[in-house]
Scaffold this motif. Structure first.
Motif, PDB file in Angstrom:
ATOM      1  N   ILE A 124       2.746 -14.925   3.669  1.00 41.52           N
ATOM      2  CA  ILE A 124       3.862 -15.608   4.655  1.00 41.52           C
ATOM      3  C   ILE A 124       2.899 -15.815   5.875  1.00 41.52           C
ATOM      4  N   GLU A 125       2.012 -14.933   6.183  1.00 45.25           N
ATOM      5  CA  GLU A 125       1.179 -14.917   7.492  1.00 45.25           C
ATOM      6  C   GLU A 125       0.266 -16.269   7.370  1.00 45.25           C
ATOM      7  N   ILE A 126      -0.272 -16.538   6.180  1.00 38.53           N
ATOM      8  CA  ILE A 126      -1.243 -17.582   6.316  1.00 38.53           C
ATOM      9  C   ILE A 126      -0.705 -18.705   5.667  1.00 38.53           C
ATOM     10  N   ALA A 127       0.727 -18.826   5.281  1.00 37.94           N
ATOM     11  CA  ALA A 127       1.365 -20.035   4.466  1.00 37.94           C
ATOM     12  C   ALA A 127       1.172 -21.192   5.463  1.00 37.94           C
ATOM     13  N   THR A 128       0.781 -22.344   4.760  1.00 42.16           N
ATOM     14  CA  THR A 128       0.722 -23.758   5.370  1.00 42.16           C
ATOM     15  C   THR A 128       1.937 -24.698   4.506  1.00 42.16           C
ATOM     16  N   ALA A 129       1.810 -25.994   5.204  1.00 40.30           N
ATOM     17  CA  ALA A 129       2.640 -26.852   4.495  1.00 40.30           C
ATOM     18  C   ALA A 129       2.208 -27.266   3.021  1.00 40.30           C
ATOM     19  N   GLU A 130       0.797 -26.836   2.854  1.00 37.52           N
ATOM     20  CA  GLU A 130       0.325 -27.240   1.803  1.00 37.52           C
ATOM     21  C   GLU A 130       0.595 -26.203   0.560  1.00 37.52           C
ATOM     22  N   ASN A 131       1.076 -25.296   0.998  1.00 41.15           N
ATOM     23  CA  ASN A 131       1.592 -24.305  -0.073  1.00 41.15           C
ATOM     24  C   ASN A 131       2.669 -24.453  -0.922  1.00 41.15           C
ATOM     25  N   ASP A 132       3.033 -24.103  -2.087  1.00 35.84           N
ATOM     26  CA  ASP A 132       3.943 -24.306  -2.554  1.00 35.84           C
ATOM     27  C   ASP A 132       5.366 -23.661  -2.196  1.00 35.84           C
ATOM     28  N   PRO A 133       6.308 -24.581  -1.845  1.00 34.51           N
ATOM     29  CA  PRO A 133       7.256 -24.267  -0.923  1.00 34.51           C
ATOM     30  C   PRO A 133       8.311 -23.043  -1.506  1.00 34.51           C
ATOM     31  N   GLU A 134       8.488 -23.119  -2.916  1.00 32.26           N
ATOM     32  CA  GLU A 134       9.114 -22.156  -3.887  1.00 32.26           C
ATOM     33  C   GLU A 134       8.195 -20.762  -3.652  1.00 32.26           C
ATOM     34  N   GLU A 135       7.098 -20.894  -3.588  1.00 33.47           N
ATOM     35  CA  GLU A 135       6.433 -19.568  -3.397  1.00 33.47           C
ATOM     36  C   GLU A 135       6.574 -19.043  -2.037  1.00 33.47           C
ATOM     37  N   ILE A 136       6.665 -19.982  -1.088  1.00 28.99           N
ATOM     38  CA  ILE A 136       6.906 -19.361   0.367  1.00 28.99           C
ATOM     39  C   ILE A 136       8.437 -18.852   0.381  1.00 28.99           C
ATOM     40  N   ASN A 137       9.315 -19.508  -0.367  1.00 29.42           N
ATOM     41  CA  ASN A 137      10.595 -19.066  -0.522  1.00 29.42           C
ATOM     42  C   ASN A 137      10.707 -17.602  -1.123  1.00 29.42           C
ATOM     43  N   GLU A 138      10.114 -17.520  -2.264  1.00 30.26           N
ATOM     44  CA  GLU A 138       9.906 -16.323  -3.067  1.00 30.26           C
ATOM     45  C   GLU A 138       9.653 -15.335  -2.031  1.00 30.26           C
ATOM     46  N   ALA A 139       8.568 -15.432  -1.267  1.00 23.57           N
ATOM     47  CA  ALA A 139       7.796 -14.314  -0.377  1.00 23.57           C
ATOM     48  C   ALA A 139       9.091 -13.970   0.700  1.00 23.57           C
ATOM     49  N   GLN A 140       9.460 -14.949   1.208  1.00 22.01           N
ATOM     50  CA  GLN A 140      10.362 -14.853   2.442  1.00 22.01           C
ATOM     51  C   GLN A 140      11.678 -14.080   1.950  1.00 22.01           C
ATOM     52  N   ALA A 141      12.372 -14.587   0.596  1.00 19.24           N
ATOM     53  CA  ALA A 141      13.544 -13.960  -0.009  1.00 19.24           C
ATOM     54  C   ALA A 141      13.303 -12.312   0.020  1.00 19.24           C
ATOM     55  N   TYR A 142      12.025 -12.081  -0.684  1.00 20.76           N
ATOM     56  CA  TYR A 142      11.761 -10.526  -0.852  1.00 20.76           C
ATOM     57  C   TYR A 142      11.457  -9.868   0.407  1.00 20.76           C
ATOM     58  N   LEU A 143      11.141 -10.399   1.571  1.00 22.11           N
ATOM     59  CA  LEU A 143      11.014  -9.961   2.843  1.00 22.11           C
ATOM     60  C   LEU A 143      12.445  -9.813   3.320  1.00 22.11           C
ATOM     61  N   ASP A 144      13.122 -10.704   3.245  1.00 23.49           N
ATOM     62  CA  ASP A 144      14.647 -10.486   3.853  1.00 23.49           C
ATOM     63  C   ASP A 144      15.427  -9.637   3.097  1.00 23.49           C
ATOM     64  N   ASN A 145      15.348  -9.338   1.815  1.00 22.92           N
ATOM     65  CA  ASN A 145      16.034  -8.581   1.007  1.00 22.92           C
ATOM     66  C   ASN A 145      15.652  -7.230   1.324  1.00 22.92           C
ATOM     67  N   GLU A 146      14.320  -6.801   1.561  1.00 24.19           N
ATOM     68  CA  GLU A 146      13.929  -5.488   1.900  1.00 24.19           C
ATOM     69  C   GLU A 146      14.249  -5.091   3.301  1.00 24.19           C
ATOM     70  N   SER A 147      14.308  -6.105   4.296  1.00 20.42           N
ATOM     71  CA  SER A 147      14.766  -5.550   5.491  1.00 20.42           C
ATOM     72  C   SER A 147      16.134  -5.472   5.815  1.00 20.42           C
ATOM     73  N   LYS A 148      16.872  -5.868   4.811  1.00 22.27           N
ATOM     74  CA  LYS A 148      18.391  -5.492   4.383  1.00 22.27           C
ATOM     75  C   LYS A 148      18.316  -4.184   4.019  1.00 22.27           C
ATOM     76  N   ARG A 149      17.536  -3.652   3.172  1.00 25.58           N
ATOM     77  CA  ARG A 149      17.763  -2.491   2.589  1.00 25.58           C
ATOM     78  C   ARG A 149      17.274  -1.357   3.324  1.00 25.58           C
ATOM     79  N   ARG A 150      16.348  -1.712   4.225  1.00 26.11           N
ATOM     80  CA  ARG A 150      15.640  -0.377   4.931  1.00 26.11           C
ATOM     81  C   ARG A 150      16.383  -0.356   6.354  1.00 26.11           C
TER      82      ARG A 150
END
Length: 150
Positions: A124-150
């Motif tokens: 996520i730190e190095i993501a740009t508009a050229e990266n696959d939006p689905e992969e960006i969403n995948e990473a962000q969803a994992y981070l969001d889910n983990e922050s809720k669990r911790r």
């Protein structure tokens, strides 16, 4: 887009790294040729020896998924980690996403939530508009889910 496979093969056999990488990708994904994992591995390995980050990344995918070779997660991880540093690579985002997937799902190895967080966060730190939006969403969803669990 179609490729001149004959000309690309000639250049690849002569040692052209871009041609080796492109031809390897053509064989890996069946672009203008039949999928042929042995040829994909051969040409991607040759390009990887010349430090093509795209070739190394795709060899990692071959090892991770067992495409034409025996699945080998430690080898896949080694390839992805080699590409994950921005100063060393043109494909760090994709490598970091692959590493996040491996460690979050325990693909062939034990799940490691801390390493999954590390790799998804660094993607996520190095993501740009050229990266696959689905992969960006995948990473962000994992981070969001983990922050809720911790």
């Amino acid at each position: 887009m179609t490729f001149n496979i004959v000309e690309m093969r000639r250049k690849a056999e002569e040692g052209s790294c871009p041609s080796q990488c492109m031809l390897g990708l053509c064989y890996l994904y069946g672009i203008d040729v039949e999928t042929n994992y042995a040829e994909a591995f051969r040409f991607l390995s040759a390009a990887a020896e010349q430090r093509s980050s795209s070739a190394v990344l795709n060899l990692g995918r071959m090892y991770a998924q067992g495409l034409g070779i025996q699945q080998n997660m430690p080898e896949a991880i080694r390839h992805f980690e080699a590409v994950a540093k921005p100063s060393d690579s043109s494909d760090p985002f994709s490598a970091r996403i692959e590493l996040g997937r491996i460690f979050s799902h325990g693909l062939g190895i034990p799940v490691d939530g801390n390493l999954a967080l590390k790799w998804y966060y660094s993607a996520i730190e190095i993501a740009t508009a050229e990266n696959d939006p689905e992969e960006i969403n995948e990473a962000q969803a994992y981070l969001d889910n983990e922050s809720k669990r911790r």
